[in-house]
Design a protein around this motif. Structure first.
Motif, PDB file in Angstrom:
ATOM      1  N   ILE A 167      -1.702  -1.181  -3.982  1.00 48.35           N
ATOM      2  CA  ILE A 167      -2.713  -0.117  -3.892  1.00 48.35           C
ATOM      3  C   ILE A 167      -1.994   1.227  -3.877  1.00 48.35           C
ATOM      4  CG2 ILE A 167      -4.476   0.959  -2.448  1.00 48.35           C
ATOM      5  CD1 ILE A 167      -5.281  -1.788  -1.491  1.00 48.35           C
ATOM      6  N   LEU A 168      -2.371   2.090  -4.812  1.00 52.13           N
ATOM      7  CA  LEU A 168      -1.853   3.457  -4.883  1.00 52.13           C
ATOM      8  C   LEU A 168      -2.978   4.433  -4.579  1.00 52.13           C
ATOM      9  CD1 LEU A 168       0.323   3.534  -8.159  1.00 52.13           C
ATOM     10  CD2 LEU A 168       1.142   3.643  -5.800  1.00 52.13           C
ATOM     11  N   ASP A 169      -2.721   5.383  -3.713  1.00 53.46           N
ATOM     12  CA  ASP A 169      -3.683   6.421  -3.367  1.00 53.46           C
ATOM     13  C   ASP A 169      -3.221   7.721  -4.026  1.00 53.46           C
ATOM     14  OD1 ASP A 169      -5.314   8.302  -2.240  1.00 53.46           O
ATOM     15  OD2 ASP A 169      -4.682   7.948  -0.180  1.00 53.46           O
ATOM     16  N   LEU A 170      -3.949   8.171  -5.056  1.00 50.16           N
ATOM     17  CA  LEU A 170      -3.589   9.361  -5.821  1.00 50.16           C
ATOM     18  C   LEU A 170      -4.781  10.310  -5.879  1.00 50.16           C
ATOM     19  CD1 LEU A 170      -1.966   7.474  -8.843  1.00 50.16           C
ATOM     20  CD2 LEU A 170      -0.806   8.264  -6.781  1.00 50.16           C
TER      21      LEU A 170
ATOM     22  N   SER B 174      -1.028  13.444 -12.366  1.00 54.47           N
ATOM     23  CA  SER B 174      -1.076  12.667 -13.605  1.00 54.47           C
ATOM     24  C   SER B 174      -2.529  12.418 -13.981  1.00 54.47           C
ATOM     25  CB  SER B 174      -0.372  11.315 -13.448  1.00 54.47           C
ATOM     26  OG  SER B 174       0.970  11.473 -13.024  1.00 54.47           O
ATOM     27  N   MET B 175      -2.774  12.302 -15.283  1.00 59.04           N
ATOM     28  CA  MET B 175      -4.077  11.898 -15.757  1.00 59.04           C
ATOM     29  C   MET B 175      -4.229  10.389 -15.588  1.00 59.04           C
ATOM     30  SD  MET B 175      -5.558  14.681 -16.661  1.00 59.04           S
ATOM     31  CE  MET B 175      -6.949  14.090 -17.637  1.00 59.04           C
ATOM     32  N   ARG B 176      -5.470   9.907 -15.565  1.00 62.04           N
ATOM     33  CA  ARG B 176      -5.717   8.482 -15.357  1.00 62.04           C
ATOM     34  C   ARG B 176      -5.049   7.633 -16.432  1.00 62.04           C
ATOM     35  NH1 ARG B 176     -12.102   8.101 -13.591  1.00 62.04           N
ATOM     36  NH2 ARG B 176     -12.027   9.657 -11.927  1.00 62.04           N
ATOM     37  N   GLN B 177      -5.125   8.076 -17.700  1.00 65.24           N
ATOM     38  CA  GLN B 177      -4.540   7.278 -18.764  1.00 65.24           C
ATOM     39  C   GLN B 177      -3.022   7.245 -18.648  1.00 65.24           C
ATOM     40  OE1 GLN B 177      -6.638   5.545 -20.838  1.00 65.24           O
ATOM     41  NE2 GLN B 177      -4.736   4.436 -21.201  1.00 65.24           N
ATOM     42  N   GLU B 178      -2.439   8.337 -18.179  1.00 67.97           N
ATOM     43  CA  GLU B 178      -0.990   8.340 -17.974  1.00 67.97           C
ATOM     44  C   GLU B 178      -0.586   7.326 -16.914  1.00 67.97           C
ATOM     45  OE1 GLU B 178       2.624  11.339 -16.542  1.00 67.97           O
ATOM     46  OE2 GLU B 178       0.558  12.079 -16.703  1.00 67.97           O
ATOM     47  N   ILE B 179      -1.365   7.229 -15.832  1.00 64.55           N
ATOM     48  CA  ILE B 179      -1.087   6.232 -14.799  1.00 64.55           C
ATOM     49  C   ILE B 179      -1.233   4.826 -15.374  1.00 64.55           C
ATOM     50  CG2 ILE B 179      -1.879   5.275 -12.613  1.00 64.55           C
ATOM     51  CD1 ILE B 179      -0.323   7.819 -12.278  1.00 64.55           C
ATOM     52  N   ALA B 180      -2.246   4.618 -16.218  1.00 62.55           N
ATOM     53  CA  ALA B 180      -2.428   3.306 -16.845  1.00 62.55           C
ATOM     54  C   ALA B 180      -1.223   2.953 -17.706  1.00 62.55           C
ATOM     55  CB  ALA B 180      -3.707   3.296 -17.678  1.00 62.55           C
ATOM     56  N   TYR B 181      -0.732   3.901 -18.509  1.00 59.25           N
ATOM     57  CA  TYR B 181       0.455   3.656 -19.331  1.00 59.25           C
ATOM     58  C   TYR B 181       1.668   3.381 -18.448  1.00 59.25           C
ATOM     59  CZ  TYR B 181      -2.086   5.433 -23.428  1.00 59.25           C
ATOM     60  OH  TYR B 181      -2.980   5.617 -24.441  1.00 59.25           O
ATOM     61  N   LEU B 182       1.780   4.132 -17.353  1.00 64.94           N
ATOM     62  CA  LEU B 182       2.912   3.959 -16.444  1.00 64.94           C
ATOM     63  C   LEU B 182       2.910   2.556 -15.843  1.00 64.94           C
ATOM     64  CD1 LEU B 182       5.325   5.390 -15.087  1.00 64.94           C
ATOM     65  CD2 LEU B 182       3.752   6.118 -13.292  1.00 64.94           C
ATOM     66  N   LEU B 183       1.730   2.088 -15.428  1.00 62.25           N
ATOM     67  CA  LEU B 183       1.618   0.739 -14.889  1.00 62.25           C
ATOM     68  C   LEU B 183       1.996  -0.306 -15.936  1.00 62.25           C
ATOM     69  CD1 LEU B 183      -1.691   1.134 -12.868  1.00 62.25           C
ATOM     70  CD2 LEU B 183       0.549   0.613 -11.893  1.00 62.25           C
TER      71      LEU B 183
ATOM     72  N   GLY C 214      -8.722  11.770   1.286  1.00 63.20           N
ATOM     73  CA  GLY C 214      -9.244  11.274   0.018  1.00 63.20           C
ATOM     74  C   GLY C 214      -8.134  10.821  -0.895  1.00 63.20           C
ATOM     75  N   GLY C 215      -8.426  10.671  -2.180  1.00 65.63           N
ATOM     76  CA  GLY C 215      -7.392  10.326  -3.121  1.00 65.63           C
ATOM     77  C   GLY C 215      -7.853   9.293  -4.124  1.00 65.63           C
TER      78      GLY C 215
ATOM     79  N   ILE D  15       0.849  -1.189   0.000  1.00 66.54           N
ATOM     80  CA  ILE D  15       0.000   0.000   0.000  1.00 66.54           C
ATOM     81  C   ILE D  15       0.890   1.246   0.000  1.00 66.54           C
ATOM     82  CG2 ILE D  15      -1.811   1.276   1.199  1.00 66.54           C
ATOM     83  CD1 ILE D  15      -2.614  -1.321   2.574  1.00 66.54           C
ATOM     84  N   ILE D  16       0.624   2.150  -0.927  1.00 65.60           N
ATOM     85  CA  ILE D  16       1.266   3.471  -0.922  1.00 65.60           C
ATOM     86  C   ILE D  16       0.154   4.488  -0.684  1.00 65.60           C
ATOM     87  CG2 ILE D  16       2.783   5.078  -2.127  1.00 65.60           C
ATOM     88  CD1 ILE D  16       3.796   2.853  -3.819  1.00 65.60           C
ATOM     89  N   PRO D  17      -0.132   4.831   0.587  1.00 61.79           N
ATOM     90  CA  PRO D  17      -1.311   5.643   0.924  1.00 61.79           C
ATOM     91  C   PRO D  17      -1.026   7.138   0.883  1.00 61.79           C
ATOM     92  CG  PRO D  17      -0.248   4.931   2.924  1.00 61.79           C
ATOM     93  CD  PRO D  17       0.593   4.386   1.784  1.00 61.79           C
ATOM     94  N   ALA D  18      -2.071   7.897   1.121  1.00 63.61           N
ATOM     95  CA  ALA D  18      -1.985   9.343   1.389  1.00 63.61           C
ATOM     96  C   ALA D  18      -1.249  10.097   0.291  1.00 63.61           C
ATOM     97  CB  ALA D  18      -1.305   9.592   2.735  1.00 63.61           C
ATOM     98  N   ARG D  19      -1.387   9.631  -0.947  1.00 66.51           N
ATOM     99  CA  ARG D  19      -0.795  10.315  -2.111  1.00 66.51           C
ATOM    100  C   ARG D  19       0.728  10.398  -2.040  1.00 66.51           C
ATOM    101  NH1 ARG D  19      -5.429  15.061  -2.349  1.00 66.51           N
ATOM    102  NH2 ARG D  19      -7.157  13.645  -2.747  1.00 66.51           N
ATOM    103  N   SER D  20       1.323   9.503  -1.261  1.00 69.63           N
ATOM    104  CA  SER D  20       2.780   9.518  -1.124  1.00 69.63           C
ATOM    105  C   SER D  20       3.479   9.291  -2.457  1.00 69.63           C
ATOM    106  CB  SER D  20       3.225   8.461  -0.114  1.00 69.63           C
ATOM    107  OG  SER D  20       2.712   8.726   1.167  1.00 69.63           O
ATOM    108  N   PHE D  21       2.874   8.486  -3.342  1.00 73.57           N
ATOM    109  CA  PHE D  21       3.473   8.221  -4.649  1.00 73.57           C
ATOM    110  C   PHE D  21       3.672   9.511  -5.428  1.00 73.57           C
ATOM    111  CE2 PHE D  21       3.083   7.050  -9.186  1.00 73.57           C
ATOM    112  CZ  PHE D  21       4.150   6.165  -9.285  1.00 73.57           C
ATOM    113  N   GLN D  22       2.796  10.489  -5.235  1.00 67.96           N
ATOM    114  CA  GLN D  22       2.885  11.728  -5.998  1.00 67.96           C
ATOM    115  C   GLN D  22       3.936  12.696  -5.452  1.00 67.96           C
ATOM    116  OE1 GLN D  22      -1.590  12.023  -5.992  1.00 67.96           O
ATOM    117  NE2 GLN D  22      -1.239  12.664  -8.099  1.00 67.96           N
ATOM    118  N   HIS D  23       4.574  12.322  -4.340  1.00 66.89           N
ATOM    119  CA  HIS D  23       5.734  13.076  -3.877  1.00 66.89           C
ATOM    120  C   HIS D  23       6.988  12.685  -4.644  1.00 66.89           C
ATOM    121  CE1 HIS D  23       3.917  15.189  -0.437  1.00 66.89           C
ATOM    122  NE2 HIS D  23       3.160  14.118  -0.308  1.00 66.89           N
TER     123      HIS D  23
END
Length: 248
Positions: free
Chosen positions: A72-75, A149-158, A230-231, A39-47
Motif C-alpha cells: 500500500i502506497l499513500d500518495l 507524479s501523475m497516476r499513469q506515471e505511477i502505473a508505469y513505475l509499478l 489524506g493521500g 505499508i508506506i503511509p503519509a506520502r513517505s514514498f514521495q520523499h
C-alpha cells in the motif's frame, strides 16, 4: 518519530513483543524476512525525490513481499495550480488538536519552491501550538522536499518494477477515480513468477529458493519524513506462485 513509536509501545506491552522498530534507508534495506503486507503511509514514498530512488524502493519492498502479500502506497494527486506556484502567501494554514494537551496546532507553509522539470516541491513549514486564548506556546520550523507524479506515471513505475496495476480509486472509501486533485487508491499485482495474464514473467535471480521462505501474518510499515493528511493509496499483490487474491 521512532521515539514516539517506542513510547507508544511502552503503553501497549501486549503488542510490543510483536513489533520491531528499524531505522534505515527505504531505498536499500534487508530485514531478512518477508511480510504479508507492506505499508508506506503519509506520502513517505514521495520523499524519495528521484526516479532511480523510487525504483529501488519498490524493488526493495517487492523482495520483502510474501506470495499473496500486498503493498500500500499513500500518495497525493498533483494540484497544478499549487505546484507551479512559488508564492506561499495564498496557501491556507491547516489546524488540528494536539492528542494529549488538546491545544490547537497550526501548520503554515512559509516558503515554497517548485521545480516542474524534476517534479519536486520544496516547502518550509512552521508548526505552532496555541493555548485557548490564542497565545503561541511552542513554535518549530522544518522543511521537506516531495516528488509528485501523475497516476499513469505511477502505473508505469509499478510495471517497471514488476507489478501489474489492477484498479484505482479516488479516496479511502473506494470511490471511482476522477480528475480532482487529492486522494486515490489503487491495487497492483506482483508479476514475479506468474504469467497467467499474458504479461511478461519477472524472475528475481538474486533471490535463492531458501531466501523465498516466507512468514505469514506479518506486516511491514515503511515511513519517512512527517507526512500530510489524506493521500493516494496504491495496493499491490504478490503473485510469486500465482497466489490467490486474498484480502489484506
Amino acid at each position: 518519530m521512532l521515539g514516539v513509536a517506542a513510547a507508544k509501545l511502552e503503553e501497549r506491552p501486549e503488542v510490543a513483543d510483536r513489533v520491531r522498530l528499524v531505522e534505515g534507508d527505504m531505498t536499500n534495506f534487508d530485514l531478512g524476512q518477508r511480510f504479508a503486507l507492506t505499508i508506506i503511509p503519509a506520502r513517505s514514498f514521495q520523499h524519495v525525490v528521484t526516479p532511480a530512488g523510487q525504483r529501488e524502493t519498490l524493488r526493495c519492498v517487492r523482495r520483502h513481499l510474501m506470495s499473496g502479500g500486498h503493498l500500500i502506497l499513500d500518495l497525493f494527486d498533483p494540484n497544478f495550480e499549487l505546484l507551479f506556484e512559488n508564492d506561499s502567501t495564498n496557501l491556507p494554514s491547516r489546524e488540528a488538536r494536539h492528542p494529549r494537551s488538546g491545544h490547537l496546532v497550526r501548520r503554515t507553509v512559509v516558503a515554497r519552491h517548485s521545480d516542474p522539470l524534476r517534479q519536486t516541491v520544496q516547502e518550509i513549514l512552521r508548526f505552532e501550538e496555541l493555548d485557548p486564548a490564542g497565545k503561541v506556546l511552542a513554535r518549530e520550523e522544518t522543511s521537506w522536499t516531495l516528488r509528485w507524479s501523475m497516476r499513469q506515471e505511477i502505473a508505469y513505475l509499478l510495471e517497471l518494477c514488476g507489478f501489474e496495476p489492477v484498479d484505482l480509486f479516488s479516496d479511502f472509501k473506494g470511490s471511482s477515480p476522477d480528475l480532482r486533485p487529492g486522494t486515490a487508491l489503487g491495487r497492483a499485482r506482483d508479476l514475479m513468477g506468474s504469467n497467467g495474464c499474458g504479461r511478461p514473467t519477472f524472475v528475481d535471480k538474486k533471490t535463492s529458493p531458501s531466501q523465498r521462505r516466507i512468514q505469514t501474518g506479518r506486516w511491514l510499515n515503511v515511513t519517512g519524513s512527517p507526512g500530510c493528511l489524506g493521500g493516494r493509496l496504491r495496493r499491490a499483490r504478490s503473485a510469486q506462485s500465482g497466489g490467490s487474491d486474498s484480502p489484506c
